[in-house]
Design an enzyme around this catalytic site. Structure first.
Site, PDB file in Angstrom:
ATOM      1  CB  CYS A   1      -0.878  -0.026   1.255  1.00  0.00           C
ATOM      2  SG  CYS A   1      -1.867   1.466   1.458  1.00  0.00           S
TER       3      CYS A   1
ATOM      4  CB  CYS B   1      -2.349   3.957  -5.892  1.00  0.00           C
ATOM      5  SG  CYS B   1      -3.797   3.145  -5.157  1.00  0.00           S
TER       6      CYS B   1
END
Ligand code: DGL
Length: 282
Positions: free
Chosen positions: A79, A193
């Site tokens: 993440c 991302c």
């Protein structure tokens, strides 16, 4: 869970939702003997619009759970938002973690700095990651002196996490976000991302053909293999390369999350998916 030989322990990997599955997929291919525990913090999704304090707290809770309850030998923060906002704070001695933690940003650093192919870079990421300016700061601190243009794409994650992707809405937002890049004559786009590789087709159709895409998954897998090898942590005992090596946890909406896992990882059988009773946000 008690496993004496550290190399036989599982690897923990987490994200706010399905994005980290893009990293898990590469890890499974390259490390077929390893056991993985994937945690999706679906109760707190999306991380990208949370405050730095909240992101640090979520990340701390998850890494503590991996270390103390699941006894993983390593944690991968799949993440970017957690890597950008929390990992430098959680890697210091006061955080009480004694297992290694791999994030998403440092693994791609060498490629960015040493390859002559990446001179004018675009980065797309969540609002929190872009506002942290972490990519610019790290790349420049390590000698990158090309151009970096960063754009936050706050609508992408909610669209990708919806029951099914609304491509019309996605294309509408993608066109607005990426307009800036077309003026900038970029040679490289970083998926900042882990959700974004899932919409690469929507993105690539809007950008010039010569653009090179950097998906950190490959780089994370390479660094994970190096870390396990150098620390004698490669699992040589477990020779079963199959689905029993995979366990999933999420903090909300397990049914919905379960069907997305199956789609993304192309699993047709039942999956080992739980909501962890011990997990809490305090
Ligand atoms: N996939 C995550 C990232 O890489 C989190 C996105 C979100 O929850 O906003 O940043």
């Amino acid at each position: 869970m008690s496993v004496s030989n550290p190399s036989h322990r599982p690897i923990g990997i987490y994200d706010s939702g399905i994005g980290g599955l893009t990293v898990l997929k590469t890890l499974i291919e390259q490390l077929p003997n390893e056991k993985f525990i994937y945690f999706a913090d679906t109760a707190n999704l999306p991380y990208g619009n949370k405050t730095p304090g909240e992101i640090i707290q979520f990340s701390h809770n998850i890494i503590s759970w991996f270390q103390n309850t699941m006894q993983t030998k390593l944690v991968i923060a799949a993440c970017h938002t957690s890597s950008a906002l929390a990992l430098n704070k959680l890697s210091d001695n006061t955080a009480n973690f004694d297992i290694p933690i791999i994030g998403t940003i440092y693994p791609m650093l060498n490629t960015i700095i040493n390859s002559k192919q990446h001179n004018n870079i675009g980065i797309i990421a969540t609002k929190a990651s872009i506002e942290s300016k972490i990519h610019e700061n790290i790349f420049k601190a390590h000698g990158f002196n090309g151009k970096i243009v960063s754009i936050s794409c706050p609508n992408f994650v909610p669209i990708i996490e919806a029951d099914s992707i609304d491509h019309k809405e996605l294309d509408y937002h993608a066109e607005i976000y990426l307009r800036e890049f077309i003026k900038e004559d970029l040679d490289t786009l970083i998926f900042g991302c882990t959700h974004y590789p899932l919409i690469k087709t929507n993105i690539a159709k809007l950008l010039p053909k010569h653009i090179k895409y950097i998906d950190p998954a490959e780089h994370i897998a390479r660094d994970t293999i190096a870390l396990l090898t150098n620390n004698n942590l490669l699992n040589s005992l477990n020779q079963t390369s199959n689905q029993s090596n995979l366990t999933f946890y999420c903090s909300k909406d397990a049914d919905k999350f379960g069907s997305k896992i199956k789609n993304i990882l192309h699993i047709h059988a039942d999956i080992n998916l739980h909501m962890p009773l011990q997990y809490c946000l305090s």
